[in-house]
Design an enzyme around this catalytic site. Sequence first.
Site, PDB file in Angstrom:
ATOM      1  N   ASP A  63      37.372  33.648  39.305  1.00 17.41           N
ATOM      2  CA  ASP A  63      36.161  32.912  38.907  1.00 17.41           C
ATOM      3  C   ASP A  63      35.476  33.633  37.736  1.00 17.41           C
ATOM      4  O   ASP A  63      34.508  33.133  37.174  1.00 17.41           O
ATOM      5  CB  ASP A  63      35.208  32.689  40.096  1.00 17.41           C
ATOM      6  CG  ASP A  63      34.687  33.984  40.697  1.00 17.41           C
ATOM      7  OD1 ASP A  63      35.108  35.072  40.276  1.00 17.41           O
ATOM      8  OD2 ASP A  63      33.840  33.897  41.626  1.00 17.41           O
ATOM      9  N   SER A  64      36.029  34.804  37.333  1.00 19.73           N
ATOM     10  CA  SER A  64      35.581  35.452  36.096  1.00 19.73           C
ATOM     11  C   SER A  64      35.784  34.519  34.911  1.00 19.73           C
ATOM     12  O   SER A  64      35.230  34.753  33.841  1.00 19.73           O
ATOM     13  CB  SER A  64      36.360  36.752  35.873  1.00 19.73           C
ATOM     14  OG  SER A  64      37.755  36.535  35.981  1.00 19.73           O
ATOM     15  N   ASP A 102      40.825  31.886  43.129  1.00 14.68           N
ATOM     16  CA  ASP A 102      39.548  32.447  43.566  1.00 14.68           C
ATOM     17  C   ASP A 102      38.655  31.313  44.068  1.00 14.68           C
ATOM     18  O   ASP A 102      38.420  30.342  43.359  1.00 14.68           O
ATOM     19  CB  ASP A 102      38.878  33.096  42.345  1.00 14.68           C
ATOM     20  CG  ASP A 102      38.165  34.389  42.686  1.00 14.68           C
ATOM     21  OD1 ASP A 102      38.110  34.738  43.876  1.00 14.68           O
ATOM     22  OD2 ASP A 102      37.676  35.032  41.749  1.00 14.68           O
ATOM     23  N   LYS A 131      41.414  33.710  47.323  1.00  6.93           N
ATOM     24  CA  LYS A 131      40.632  34.947  47.459  1.00  6.93           C
ATOM     25  C   LYS A 131      39.197  34.595  47.843  1.00  6.93           C
ATOM     26  O   LYS A 131      38.629  33.640  47.291  1.00  6.93           O
ATOM     27  CB  LYS A 131      40.645  35.746  46.152  1.00  6.93           C
ATOM     28  CG  LYS A 131      39.836  37.052  46.253  1.00  6.93           C
ATOM     29  CD  LYS A 131      40.064  37.959  45.071  1.00  6.93           C
ATOM     30  CE  LYS A 131      39.259  37.583  43.863  1.00  6.93           C
ATOM     31  NZ  LYS A 131      37.790  37.562  44.050  1.00  6.93           N
ATOM     32  N   GLU A 133      35.277  36.449  48.706  1.00  2.41           N
ATOM     33  CA  GLU A 133      34.484  37.676  48.568  1.00  2.41           C
ATOM     34  C   GLU A 133      33.681  37.952  49.842  1.00  2.41           C
ATOM     35  O   GLU A 133      33.190  37.027  50.497  1.00  2.41           O
ATOM     36  CB  GLU A 133      33.519  37.536  47.380  1.00  2.41           C
ATOM     37  CG  GLU A 133      34.246  37.496  46.038  1.00  2.41           C
ATOM     38  CD  GLU A 133      33.315  37.564  44.843  1.00  2.41           C
ATOM     39  OE1 GLU A 133      32.090  37.797  45.021  1.00  2.41           O
ATOM     40  OE2 GLU A 133      33.811  37.392  43.716  1.00  2.41           O
ATOM     41  N   GLU A 198      36.586  46.411  44.559  1.00  9.25           N
ATOM     42  CA  GLU A 198      36.012  46.425  43.209  1.00  9.25           C
ATOM     43  C   GLU A 198      34.789  47.343  43.149  1.00  9.25           C
ATOM     44  O   GLU A 198      33.917  47.304  44.038  1.00  9.25           O
ATOM     45  CB  GLU A 198      35.607  44.995  42.793  1.00  9.25           C
ATOM     46  CG  GLU A 198      34.945  44.967  41.416  1.00  9.25           C
ATOM     47  CD  GLU A 198      34.850  43.593  40.785  1.00  9.25           C
ATOM     48  OE1 GLU A 198      35.338  42.603  41.381  1.00  9.25           O
ATOM     49  OE2 GLU A 198      34.279  43.507  39.681  1.00  9.25           O
TER      50      GLU A 198
HETATM   51  O1  KIV Z   1      37.248  36.785  39.236  1.00 11.92           O
HETATM   52  C1  KIV Z   1      37.923  37.789  39.014  1.00 11.92           C
HETATM   53  O2  KIV Z   1      38.497  37.965  37.925  1.00 11.92           O
HETATM   54  C2  KIV Z   1      38.036  38.771  40.068  1.00 11.92           C
HETATM   55  C3  KIV Z   1      38.779  40.030  39.777  1.00 11.92           C
HETATM   56  C4  KIV Z   1      38.054  40.845  38.813  1.00 11.92           C
HETATM   57  C5  KIV Z   1      39.132  40.777  40.997  1.00 11.92           C
HETATM   58  O3  KIV Z   1      37.541  38.561  41.128  1.00 11.92           O
END
Ligand code: KIV
Length: 302
Positions: A63-64, A102, A131, A133, A198
Amino acid sequence: MSTTNFPAGSSSASTGISIEKVTMPKLSEMKRQGKLISSLTAYDYATGRLVDEAGIDMILVGDSLAMVVLGQENTLAVTVDEMLHHTRAVSRAVHRALVVADMPFGSYGTVAVGVANAIRFMKEAGSEAVKIEGPRVELARALTEAEIPVVAHLGLTPQSVHRMGGFRVQGRSVDTAMHLKVAALALAAAGAGAVVLEGIPRETAAAITAELPVPTIGIGAGPDCDGQILVLHDLVGLSFTPAPKFVRSYADAGTLIRSAVEHYREDVEHRSFPSDEESYHLPEAARKALGARENAGTLRKV
Ligand code: KIV
């Protein structure tokens, strides 16, 4: 259709070359064998292909992308539909790596909502794991029961930016380090196949890695994790923001792309692009006939 007699590896439909697909159990096997896991983000077909062809084991459609692709200030605003769109493109590109989607902020507020959205990532976007969090142990269990492989994410979890009061290193005291370890163990016991750590001290990450039965994938967590992940745009100089201390820059794609675009602009402005060789041409006979017709037209006008 029988699914019982496929070979262990798989082959790329486009190349016919046999490749061993990375799966979630394969990541655990790598941990047991002491083989380090490489992981990077990718957000579209081009980056998915490049990262996969470079032999990276796990590709996260992070989600980055809200920040490095969509230019937002943090990761909170990106939606499930946007993440599905990008995950689909990456899935189309990747043949070997494990593709992890994500789950964006707000898409797993309850277990039922989380499972429903995770199913969308698997069914509609071709992801092979999701993924999540934070210490969402019940959600990790429910996803595992629904046959959805889970990557957990602990420590500096960007979706908690407002609760943490900024992007701050976590797990710096004995108590908070212990909390992280307990959470990681609970997530692994609930079925998480890997845990991203992280923004935590190296020592905290090392202690968790030593006890966890599944791999830890570090980002800003030191070299003792079972694998490492970075944001692709940070690695290649496309992030436009000062990189955090844990990022190592491997290329300056920003300068390369800007210079290529400037050269293109200059060539267009000087009519040196496109050249005759870069143009399509009429066949000889048609060219002559067109010339003759144009001459006749010119003569008529005189
Ligand atoms: O969204 C992302 O890129 C991440 C990674 C930095 C682990 O969660």
